[in-house]
Enzyme design. Structure first.
Site, PDB file in Angstrom:
ATOM      1  CE  LYS A 198      -3.765   2.344   2.625  1.00 54.09           C
ATOM      2  NZ  LYS A 198      -4.635   2.261   3.704  1.00 54.09           N
ATOM      3  CD  GLU A 236       6.484  -3.373   3.651  1.00 57.29           C
ATOM      4  OE1 GLU A 236       5.320  -3.666   4.340  1.00 57.29           O
ATOM      5  OE2 GLU A 236       7.178  -2.616   4.048  1.00 57.29           O
ATOM      6  CE  LYS A 251      -6.402   2.028  -0.920  1.00 54.18           C
ATOM      7  NZ  LYS A 251      -7.287   2.042   0.478  1.00 54.18           N
ATOM      8  CB  SER A 277     -11.512   7.062  -3.696  1.00 56.15           C
ATOM      9  OG  SER A 277     -10.330   7.689  -3.338  1.00 56.15           O
ATOM     10  CE1 TYR A 316     -14.875   2.938  -3.072  1.00 58.26           C
ATOM     11  CE2 TYR A 316     -12.921   3.401  -4.449  1.00 58.26           C
ATOM     12  CZ  TYR A 316     -13.516   3.308  -3.213  1.00 58.26           C
ATOM     13  OH  TYR A 316     -12.710   3.326  -2.207  1.00 58.26           O
TER      14      TYR A 316
END
Length: 328
Positions: A198, A236, A251, A277, A316
């Site tokens: 992330k 990671e 992400k 988003s 979304y």
């Protein structure tokens, strides 16, 4: 003289293009992020995410039933905590009667087969808007104390009936701590979808509007990853797999297609990606101005994420994509 191979033969019609397509989108590829707030019969459009809403739990249940009827099989839950519940411990995050816990139970009661995945991070519950407990005098985020709090949060989600917990906090060592706690508490069938790579990205802005979770000071660069780094993401992610992650996530998605492919090549567990988003908002804004075709942009974007190696996509656009794909 003639061409020995005419590559255009397999592009000459829609039928042949579909026949030889290497990447295909289906409803099974998508996880649907849902924003939930307190109250009843409340539907609030998120200003920076046109067409997307934060809903009260009763409306959320109706939405989940609709999603299931469309063939969508997984939801990723986020809740907006009331301001009076926020502090620097995050204790509301593991309240058995909290909004997240109630949402899990009611969704599983309404649509038992729906896969319920839950966000695990303290930012919705933090008075400072950070993903962990803040050492106030130094303005730093405490790693190990945060992992302890998030472990309690994870166990409360499991007890409520979550199928997967989805830790997005990026604290060190948290996957091993969660897996150990789940096993010892009798939740061995609860999965972990880890936000393994992330990045500290500018593309999260509209999401923070949705949950009122923007950091109150500084930024999140001491725990989210530097977007200049690639090898760090592999390291990671491999650590998370070793510690017990069942699914790993990259992400954002569209600006990190190279990272998705690197992770896919490095691990044997499913790889997910979050079409975030800001990426949603860019397409919506450009389409609203007539600068691109929204439906074509949706399918091309999602296909690129799948093509890069993502097995699952949190997006979304999930409902829109299913409607487009089914010709509705």
């Amino acid at each position: 003289m003639y061409l020995q191979r005419r590559n255009r033969i397999t592009r000459r019609s829609a039928a042949v293009r579909a026949l030889v397509a290497e990447t295909v989108l289906t409803p099974n590829d998508f996880m649907v992020p849902l924003f939930i707030g307190e109250g009843e019969n409340i539907k609030t459009e998120i200003a920076s995410m046109p067409g997307y809403y934060r809903n009260s739990l009763d409306i959320t249940i109706k939405e989940v039933k609709d999603l299931w009827s469309m063939g969508l099989k997984a939801v990723l839950l986020f809740v907006k905590a009331d301001d009076q519940l926020k502090d620097n411990t995050g204790k509301e995050a593991w309240n058995p009667d909290g909004l997240m816990q109630r949402a899990i139970k009611e969704i599983k009661n309404a649509v038992p087969e729906m896969l319920v995945m839950t966000d695990v991070a303290l930012d919705p519950y933090s008075q400072y808007g950070h993903d962990g407990i803040v050492e106030v005098d130094k303005g730093t985020i405490l790693n190990d104390e945060t992992v302890e709090a998030l472990t309690l949060m994870s166990l409360s989600h499991a007890a409520a009936g979550a199928d997967f917990i989805a830790p997005s906090d990026m604290m060190d060592g948290r996957i091993g701590a969660f897996r150990k706690a789940l096993e010892e508490s009798g939740f061995s069938d609860v999965g972990i979808m880890s936000y393994s790579a992330k990045y500290a990205s500018c593309f999260y802005g509209p999401f923070r509007d949705a949950l009122d979770s923007a950091p109150g000071f500084g930024d999140k660069k001491t725990y989210q990853m530097n977007y200049a780094n690639r090898i760090e993401a592999i390291n990671e992610t491999l650590q998370d797999v070793t510690q017990g992650a069942d699914i790993v996530m990259v992400k954002p998605a569209m600006a990190y297609l190279d990272i998705i492919r690197e992770i896919k090549n490095a691990v044997t567990v499913p790889v997910s990606a979050y079409h975030v988003s800001g990426e949603y908002a860019m397409i919506k804004a450009a389409a609203a101005r007539g600068w691109l075709d929204e439906e074509k942009a949706i399918l091309e974007s999602l296909t690129s994420i799948r093509r890069a190696g993502a097995d699952l996509i949190a997006t979304y656009f999930a409902k829109d994509a299913v409607k487009i794909l089914s010709g509705l």
